[in-house]
Design a protein around this motif. Structure first.
Motif, PDB file in Angstrom:
ATOM      1  N   ILE A   1       0.837  -1.195   0.000  1.00 32.94           N
ATOM      2  CA  ILE A   1       0.000   0.000   0.000  1.00 32.94           C
ATOM      3  C   ILE A   1       0.875   1.250   0.000  1.00 32.94           C
ATOM      4  CG2 ILE A   1      -1.658   1.337   1.366  1.00 32.94           C
ATOM      5  CD1 ILE A   1      -2.804  -1.335   2.329  1.00 32.94           C
ATOM      6  N   GLY A   2       1.903   1.234   0.817  1.00 32.60           N
ATOM      7  CA  GLY A   2       2.859   2.334   0.823  1.00 32.60           C
ATOM      8  C   GLY A   2       2.477   3.515   1.683  1.00 32.60           C
ATOM      9  N   PHE A   3       1.343   3.455   2.348  1.00 27.23           N
ATOM     10  CA  PHE A   3       0.939   4.522   3.266  1.00 27.23           C
ATOM     11  C   PHE A   3       0.025   3.917   4.322  1.00 27.23           C
ATOM     12  CE2 PHE A   3      -2.354   4.295   0.074  1.00 27.23           C
ATOM     13  CZ  PHE A   3      -3.527   4.469   0.790  1.00 27.23           C
ATOM     14  N   CYS A   4      -0.216   4.672   5.369  1.00 30.61           N
ATOM     15  CA  CYS A   4      -1.054   4.177   6.459  1.00 30.61           C
ATOM     16  C   CYS A   4      -2.492   4.651   6.276  1.00 30.61           C
ATOM     17  CB  CYS A   4      -0.516   4.675   7.803  1.00 30.61           C
ATOM     18  SG  CYS A   4      -1.497   4.142   9.220  1.00 30.61           S
ATOM     19  N   PRO A   5      -3.467   3.740   6.240  1.00 33.85           N
ATOM     20  CA  PRO A   5      -4.860   4.167   6.119  1.00 33.85           C
ATOM     21  C   PRO A   5      -5.306   4.950   7.357  1.00 33.85           C
ATOM     22  CG  PRO A   5      -4.742   1.824   6.613  1.00 33.85           C
ATOM     23  CD  PRO A   5      -3.344   2.269   6.334  1.00 33.85           C
ATOM     24  N   ASP A   6      -6.352   5.737   7.191  1.00 29.95           N
ATOM     25  CA  ASP A   6      -6.896   6.510   8.314  1.00 29.95           C
ATOM     26  C   ASP A   6      -7.786   5.649   9.193  1.00 29.95           C
ATOM     27  OD1 ASP A   6      -6.052   9.334   7.403  1.00 29.95           O
ATOM     28  OD2 ASP A   6      -7.079   8.516   5.643  1.00 29.95           O
ATOM     29  N   ILE A   7      -8.397   4.631   8.579  1.00 30.32           N
ATOM     30  CA  ILE A   7      -9.354   3.775   9.277  1.00 30.32           C
ATOM     31  C   ILE A   7      -8.998   2.320   8.999  1.00 30.32           C
ATOM     32  CG2 ILE A   7     -11.793   3.082   9.418  1.00 30.32           C
ATOM     33  CD1 ILE A   7     -12.388   5.955   8.238  1.00 30.32           C
ATOM     34  N   LEU A   8      -9.002   1.517  10.041  1.00 32.40           N
ATOM     35  CA  LEU A   8      -8.824   0.067   9.913  1.00 32.40           C
ATOM     36  C   LEU A   8     -10.038  -0.604  10.520  1.00 32.40           C
ATOM     37  CD1 LEU A   8      -7.230  -2.611   9.482  1.00 32.40           C
ATOM     38  CD2 LEU A   8      -6.221  -2.222  11.754  1.00 32.40           C
ATOM     39  N   VAL A   9     -10.709  -1.451   9.739  1.00 32.36           N
ATOM     40  CA  VAL A   9     -11.828  -2.242  10.249  1.00 32.36           C
ATOM     41  C   VAL A   9     -11.420  -3.702  10.226  1.00 32.36           C
ATOM     42  CG1 VAL A   9     -14.260  -2.842  10.031  1.00 32.36           C
ATOM     43  CG2 VAL A   9     -13.474  -0.556   9.352  1.00 32.36           C
ATOM     44  N   ASN A  10     -11.212  -4.268  11.400  1.00 35.46           N
ATOM     45  CA  ASN A  10     -10.851  -5.679  11.527  1.00 35.46           C
ATOM     46  C   ASN A  10     -12.135  -6.508  11.560  1.00 35.46           C
ATOM     47  OD1 ASN A  10      -7.923  -5.704  11.727  1.00 35.46           O
ATOM     48  ND2 ASN A  10      -8.185  -4.607  13.666  1.00 35.46           N
ATOM     49  N   ASN A  11     -12.575  -6.929  10.386  1.00 35.61           N
ATOM     50  CA  ASN A  11     -13.846  -7.630  10.255  1.00 35.61           C
ATOM     51  C   ASN A  11     -13.685  -9.135  10.034  1.00 35.61           C
ATOM     52  OD1 ASN A  11     -16.853  -7.912   9.342  1.00 35.61           O
ATOM     53  ND2 ASN A  11     -15.655  -8.659   7.603  1.00 35.61           N
ATOM     54  N   ALA A  12     -12.592  -9.587   9.470  1.00 39.09           N
ATOM     55  CA  ALA A  12     -12.439 -11.003   9.111  1.00 39.09           C
ATOM     56  C   ALA A  12     -12.738 -11.905  10.306  1.00 39.09           C
ATOM     57  CB  ALA A  12     -11.022 -11.258   8.604  1.00 39.09           C
ATOM     58  N   GLY A  13     -13.574 -12.907  10.077  1.00 36.02           N
ATOM     59  CA  GLY A  13     -13.920 -13.802  11.167  1.00 36.02           C
ATOM     60  C   GLY A  13     -14.530 -15.104  10.659  1.00 36.02           C
ATOM     61  N   VAL A  14     -14.423 -16.151  11.479  1.00 33.50           N
ATOM     62  CA  VAL A  14     -14.997 -17.455  11.155  1.00 33.50           C
ATOM     63  C   VAL A  14     -15.605 -18.056  12.406  1.00 33.50           C
ATOM     64  CG1 VAL A  14     -13.368 -17.917   9.280  1.00 33.50           C
ATOM     65  CG2 VAL A  14     -12.821 -18.669  11.612  1.00 33.50           C
ATOM     66  N   SER A  15     -16.435 -19.068  12.217  1.00 32.19           N
ATOM     67  CA  SER A  15     -16.999 -19.805  13.343  1.00 32.19           C
ATOM     68  C   SER A  15     -17.095 -21.276  12.976  1.00 32.19           C
ATOM     69  CB  SER A  15     -18.388 -19.275  13.697  1.00 32.19           C
ATOM     70  OG  SER A  15     -18.957 -20.029  14.753  1.00 32.19           O
ATOM     71  N   ARG A  16     -16.770 -22.134  13.918  1.00 33.65           N
ATOM     72  CA  ARG A  16     -16.951 -23.575  13.743  1.00 33.65           C
ATOM     73  C   ARG A  16     -17.687 -24.093  14.970  1.00 33.65           C
ATOM     74  NH1 ARG A  16     -11.463 -26.122  10.928  1.00 33.65           N
ATOM     75  NH2 ARG A  16     -11.493 -24.773   9.074  1.00 33.65           N
ATOM     76  N   ALA A  17     -18.993 -24.295  14.803  1.00 32.62           N
ATOM     77  CA  ALA A  17     -19.835 -24.684  15.929  1.00 32.62           C
ATOM     78  C   ALA A  17     -19.777 -26.187  16.156  1.00 32.62           C
ATOM     79  CB  ALA A  17     -21.271 -24.257  15.675  1.00 32.62           C
ATOM     80  N   ALA A  18     -19.532 -26.568  17.404  1.00 34.70           N
ATOM     81  CA  ALA A  18     -19.519 -27.988  17.781  1.00 34.70           C
ATOM     82  C   ALA A  18     -19.452 -28.072  19.302  1.00 34.70           C
ATOM     83  CB  ALA A  18     -18.315 -28.701  17.176  1.00 34.70           C
ATOM     84  N   PRO A  19     -20.020 -29.118  19.883  1.00 32.78           N
ATOM     85  CA  PRO A  19     -19.823 -29.328  21.323  1.00 32.78           C
ATOM     86  C   PRO A  19     -18.329 -29.370  21.628  1.00 32.78           C
ATOM     87  CG  PRO A  19     -21.468 -30.837  20.460  1.00 32.78           C
ATOM     88  CD  PRO A  19     -20.847 -30.172  19.281  1.00 32.78           C
TER      89      PRO A  19
END
Length: 247
Positions: free
Chosen positions: A76-94
């Motif tokens: 990217i070469g520069f720092c963004p003004d806003i970072l949204v850490n959205n990446a996520g997963v779920s693995r449901a199990a007992p």
């Protein structure tokens, strides 16, 4: 209303190839921000870019790989003004059926990814003296929902996201960087659509507003926390859950 305007700012969103992440990216662009769209799936990210009025930058990013995050910052070469850490997963199990791999994958994406991206881009923001980070947590970081599928790893990861949010907010408060989190309740997305309809109905019935949230309702909360309208807010975990945690 100008305090909600993001014109002149650049926002980087992880896991933005679909669902809530994509809607966040679309909403922030509508508010005026230039978008850097990232996703682990390069094809999905490229396809998602076609939905924007102004085509965003698109980058493949594996948030579980700290070197991949550093390489992205270099590209990217520069720092963004806003970072949204959205990446996520779920693995449901007992719990007794939750494998080591299940546990590690969920913690790696949901928690390690938030830390790696925040460490890289948040540190650059702190050096610059400005920036806003919004982490996508979950009400499950605070309460255990009544459901038929157990998500121990997911809940643990989101509780960790909440504490990372508060810790970084304190560390960088004097550096001009605000760090907050949005904690959605049940939202219509690819993650919830995989559950049987009877489970979805039960979750809706357990929510005071008697419905699931929509991705745009999460995106609006992110826009608020990323904007100057939230200039005195840091370290907050904003619940957007239709009242679920009020019971």
């Amino acid at each position: 209303m100008g305090k909600f305007d993001l014109t002149g700012k650049t926002a980087l969103i992880t896991g933005a190839g679909r669902g809530i992440g994509l809607q966040i990216a679309l909403t922030l662009q509508e508010a005026g921000a230039d978008i850097i769209l990232t996703d682990a799936d390069a094809i999905r990210a490229t396809d998602a870019a076609d939905q924007f009025l102004v085509k965003p930058q698109v980058h493949q990013l594996d948030v579980t790989d700290s070197q991949s995050v550093r390489d992205l910052a270099a590209r990217i070469g520069f720092c963004p003004d806003i970072l949204v850490n959205n990446a996520g997963v779920s693995r449901a199990a007992p719990t007794k059926h939750t494998t080591d791999e299940d546990w590690r994958v969920v913690l790696s994406v949901n928690l390690d990814g938030v830390f790696y991206c925040s460490r890289t881009f948040g540190s650059l923001m702190a050096e610059r003296g400005s920036g806003a980070i919004v982490n996508i947590s979950s009400m499950c970081g605070d309460v255990v929902t009544r459901q038929e599928s157990v998500v121990t790893a997911y809940n643990a990861s989101k509780a960790g996201v909440n504490m990372v949010t508060k810790t970084l907010a304190c560390e960088w408060a004097r550096s001009g960087v605000r760090v907050n989190a949005v904690a959605p309740g049940f939202v219509r997305s690819e993650m919830t659509d995989k559950y049987p309809e009877e489970v979805v109905k039960a979750w809706s019935d357990q929510t005071p507003m008697r419905r699931f949230g929509q991705p745009h309702e999460i995106a609006s909360a992110v826009q608020f926390l990323a904007s100057d309208a939230a200039s005195y807010i840091t370290g907050t975990v904003l619940l957007v859950d239709g009242g679920y945690t009020c019971w």
